[in-house]
Enzyme design. Structure first.
Site, PDB file in Angstrom:
ATOM      1  CB  SER A   1      -2.675  -0.945  -2.244  1.00 47.28           C
ATOM      2  OG  SER A   1      -2.765   0.428  -2.106  1.00 47.28           O
ATOM      3  CG  ASN A   2      -5.824  -4.918  -0.839  1.00 46.80           C
ATOM      4  OD1 ASN A   2      -4.805  -4.249  -0.392  1.00 46.80           O
ATOM      5  ND2 ASN A   2      -6.900  -5.077   0.154  1.00 46.80           N
TER       6      ASN A   2
ATOM      7  CG  HIS B   1      26.438 -44.728 -11.387  1.00 49.45           C
ATOM      8  ND1 HIS B   1      25.524 -44.595 -10.486  1.00 49.45           N
ATOM      9  CD2 HIS B   1      26.036 -45.449 -12.415  1.00 49.45           C
ATOM     10  CE1 HIS B   1      24.520 -45.201 -10.870  1.00 49.45           C
ATOM     11  NE2 HIS B   1      24.718 -45.929 -12.239  1.00 49.45           N
TER      12      HIS B   1
ATOM     13  CE  LYS C   1      43.780 -23.285  -8.237  1.00 52.04           C
ATOM     14  NZ  LYS C   1      43.697 -24.528  -8.945  1.00 52.04           N
TER      15      LYS C   1
ATOM     16  CB  SER D   1      46.173 -18.634  -7.796  1.00 52.12           C
ATOM     17  OG  SER D   1      46.552 -18.749  -6.657  1.00 52.12           O
TER      18      SER D   1
ATOM     19  CB  THR E   1      -1.024  -0.116   1.152  1.00 45.87           C
ATOM     20  OG1 THR E   1      -1.911  -1.117   1.312  1.00 45.87           O
ATOM     21  CG2 THR E   1      -1.646   1.175   1.328  1.00 45.87           C
TER      22      THR E   1
ATOM     23  CD  GLU F   1      35.479 -20.871  -9.520  1.00 43.13           C
ATOM     24  OE1 GLU F   1      35.508 -19.716  -8.922  1.00 43.13           O
ATOM     25  OE2 GLU F   1      36.267 -21.630  -9.631  1.00 43.13           O
TER      26      GLU F   1
ATOM     27  CG  HIS G   1      -7.796  13.330  -4.103  1.00 34.32           C
ATOM     28  ND1 HIS G   1      -7.430  12.120  -3.643  1.00 34.32           N
ATOM     29  CD2 HIS G   1      -7.930  14.208  -2.988  1.00 34.32           C
ATOM     30  CE1 HIS G   1      -7.596  12.185  -2.403  1.00 34.32           C
ATOM     31  NE2 HIS G   1      -7.827  13.601  -1.941  1.00 34.32           N
TER      32      HIS G   1
END
Length: 470
Positions: A128-129, A176, A312, A306, A90, A319, A117
């Protein structure tokens, strides 16, 4: 005395002042995508109210022009209300009503006897709802169509290009996380492209869900103080402006009392995020190394090195994508929990659900683009995959139909224990080199032709970059 600058002049009123004082929580206002869409709803509502004879045409025109200024991004500093506010939103609705009313008043003809107004004019036929959940859903649908779907499609295309490029590379599949039957690297990437393609379909479904909006239900779903044609006409205007099929819900009581639509839509977006995680995770695994990992792929160097180990370079883009997915999954938990704010005729956690939804869309779109351009497009294959295949004992699977499972298992075990190839051991078990050349042909064992469907040899040879390593 000079007029205050627009940046310093406050266009809001008492309702906004109270909200700023009461909700000094995070300092984070509602997202601009939401505020822009809220102004769009107010603009369409003003035009509908004028058309229905409920609003003076000059007032409606002034509101419409004021709303356009917000849509154009001219007044973000006028929306200070914190995300963590009234659960129905609201305070943000009134903030918008007050800003638009003050802007519109300055546009009325000189000598006008009245001011615009915020409640009677800007908020006419609304609550608002119903306006806040409508804006929440519509802003998310717009963002999906404008950013997320195109980004996912670009990622799908990048993966499919790599599938064609990598088609000649035959390697060991893994189930697996153990050696399995032969597979083409291009088949793996074709699978990734298919997963993202399905994600596009699901996200499209999410957009469709979001476009069924509660507008017209006003305070409690009954439509009190709203013209019976207001919602349908306003939705038609919103459809024209957005290019999306915005439609009034068939059940206002359900639409305003729950977050079912948002929960469902975000769940589909979460599924797309987890699909991106799977693709990024697999590429990251295949690119482990460069010496001690699988080393079948080389991903582009993002320039991150690194702080202690010279040379590295981590797979930083991948990531980054994983962290985005973590955030989307967290947002899904927030949106799901926000359903606990659904009491009787209204949900009271809409602002935080809105922020979570829009953040997920924005982050996932950005990371899909980043993956496509800064990772997938520059990823290359090494010679490690084909080398591993030559040593794989799982090639013995192709001999099983001829000698039986048990004998094939003995050949595999002997090859493993003596560190020899299946070819070498199978010869000792009675197979000829000619037979094995046919039976254990890697390309044939993938169950796929040498070229992907619809691809010519020029596309393959010119696109392939198989880099020898080690």
């Amino acid at each position: 005395m000079p007029e205050p600058s627009e940046e310093r002049r406050r266009l809001w009123g008492a309702s906004t002042d109270r909200a700023v004082a009461n909700f000094a929580i995070s300092g984070q206002p509602m997202p601009r995508a939401f505020l822009r869409t809220l102004a769009l709803v107010k603009q369409a509502a003003a035009e509908t109210n004028a058309e229905l004879g409920l609003l003076d045409p000059s007032v409606a025109s002034a509101i419409t022009a004021a709303a356009q200024e917000v849509i154009d991004g001219r007044h973000w500093h006028q929306f200070p209300v914190d995300v963590y506010q009234t659960g129905s939103g609201t305070s943000t609705n009134m903030n918008c009503n007050e800003v638009l009313a003050n802007l519109a008043t300055t546009r009325l003809p000189t000598g006008s006897a009245r001011a615009v107004h915020p409640n009677d004019d800007v908020n006419r036929c609304q609550s608002s709802n119903d306006v806040i959940p409508t804006t929440m859903q519509l802003s998310a649908a717009i963002a999906v169509g404008a950013t997320l779907l195109p980004a996912l499609e670009r990622l799908r295309h990048a993966l499919e290009v790599k599938a064609r490029e990598f088609w000649p590379v035959v390697k060991v599949a893994r189930t697996h996380l153990q050696d399995a039957a032969p597979i083409r690297l291009g088949q793996e990437f074709h699978g990734y492209a298919g997963q993202v393609e399905e994600s596009c379909r699901r996200v499209g479904t999410a957009m469709t869900e979001l476009l069924s909006v509660p507008l017209g239900g006003t305070a409690a779903g009954t439509g009190i103080n709203a013209h019976p044609e207001f919602a349908a006409r306003t939705c038609a205007r919103l459809s024209t402006r957005t290019g999306l099929e915005v439609r009034e819900t068939r059940n206002h009581f359900h639409a305003q009392a729950t977050l079912d639509v948002v929960i469902t839509a975000h769940g589909l977006i979460k599924a797309a995020a987890l699909a991106v995680w799977k693709v990024a995770s697999d590429i990251r695994l295949l690119a482990t190394g460069p010496r001690a990992g699988l080393g079948e792929l080389i991903v582009p160097d993002a320039g991150v090195t690194s702080s202690i180990m010279p040379g590295k370079s981590p797979p930083a883009v991948l990531e980054s994508a994983h962290m985005v997915v973590a955030r989307v999954v967290g947002n899904d938990a927030t949106i799901g929990f926000a359903q606990t704010g659904s009491h009787l005729e209204l949900n009271l956690m809409m602002p935080v659900a809105t922020v979570s939804m829009l953040e997920s869309i924005e982050l996932l779109a950005a990371t899909a683009d980043n993956l496509a351009t800064r990772c997938v497009a520059g990823t290359t294959a090494t010679g490690r995959g084909p080398d591993n295949l030559r040593r794989s004992v799982m090639l013995v699977t192709a001999l099983s139909p001829l000698v039986g499972y048990d004998e094939a298992a003995r050949i595999a075990q002997e090859a493993f224990e003596t560190d020899r190839t299946v070819h070498e051991v199978a010869v000792e078990h009675g197979f000829t080199a000619e037979q094995l050349a046919t039976l254990l042909d890697p390309g044939t064992l993938t169950g796929a032709p040498d070229l992907p469907p619809g691809t010519n040899i020029t596309e393959i040879t010119e696109g392939t970059d198989v880099t020898e390593r080690d």
